[in-house]
Write an enzyme that holds these catalytic residues in place. Sequence first.
Site, short mmCIF file in Angstrom:
data_model
loop_
_atom_site.label_atom_id
_atom_site.label_comp_id
_atom_site.label_asym_id
_atom_site.label_seq_id
_atom_site.Cartn_x
_atom_site.Cartn_y
_atom_site.Cartn_z
N SER A 86 0.82 -1.20 0.00
CA SER A 86 0.00 0.00 0.00
C SER A 86 0.85 1.25 0.00
O SER A 86 2.07 1.20 -0.03
CB SER A 86 -0.92 0.06 1.22
OG SER A 86 -0.14 0.16 2.40
N TYR A 107 -2.61 0.77 -3.57
CA TYR A 107 -3.84 1.30 -2.99
C TYR A 107 -3.49 2.19 -1.81
O TYR A 107 -2.42 2.08 -1.21
CB TYR A 107 -4.81 0.18 -2.58
CG TYR A 107 -4.24 -0.78 -1.56
CD1 TYR A 107 -4.47 -0.59 -0.20
CD2 TYR A 107 -3.47 -1.88 -1.95
CE1 TYR A 107 -3.94 -1.47 0.74
CE2 TYR A 107 -2.95 -2.76 -1.03
CZ TYR A 107 -3.20 -2.55 0.32
OH TYR A 107 -2.67 -3.42 1.24
#
Length: 127
Positions: free
Chosen positions: A25, A58
Amino acid sequence: MQRTMLKSKLHRVTATHADLHYEGSCAIDEDLLEAANIKEYEQIDIWNVNNGERFTTYAIRAERGSGVISVNGSAARRAAPGDILIIATFAVYNEVELAKHEPDLIYVDTQNRIVRRGHKIPVQAAA
């Protein structure tokens, strides 16, 4: 017809951390996420101005007001603390939505504090 368009951009943020062993992430200061209308776990594209790397991951939340931009997991091999990054999201819009669409453009200083917000990128002048 539907078109994929720029939805949000965090322009020239500075990477503060690169943690190879953190679950994948990119952690982003919650103030920046809100300003750019990026949701936690939303897909983001990251473009590293320093080395030309482009990758997708993300977003996750980092502490509000911290200025944190932490590239995590295997993506940490593509950015180092101090690198200048552009973080973007895209969305699909139909013709009706396009008539009203304006991307959220967030500009920051070297500490990742918001200095300007916009919705249009100026026309690039010929050199």
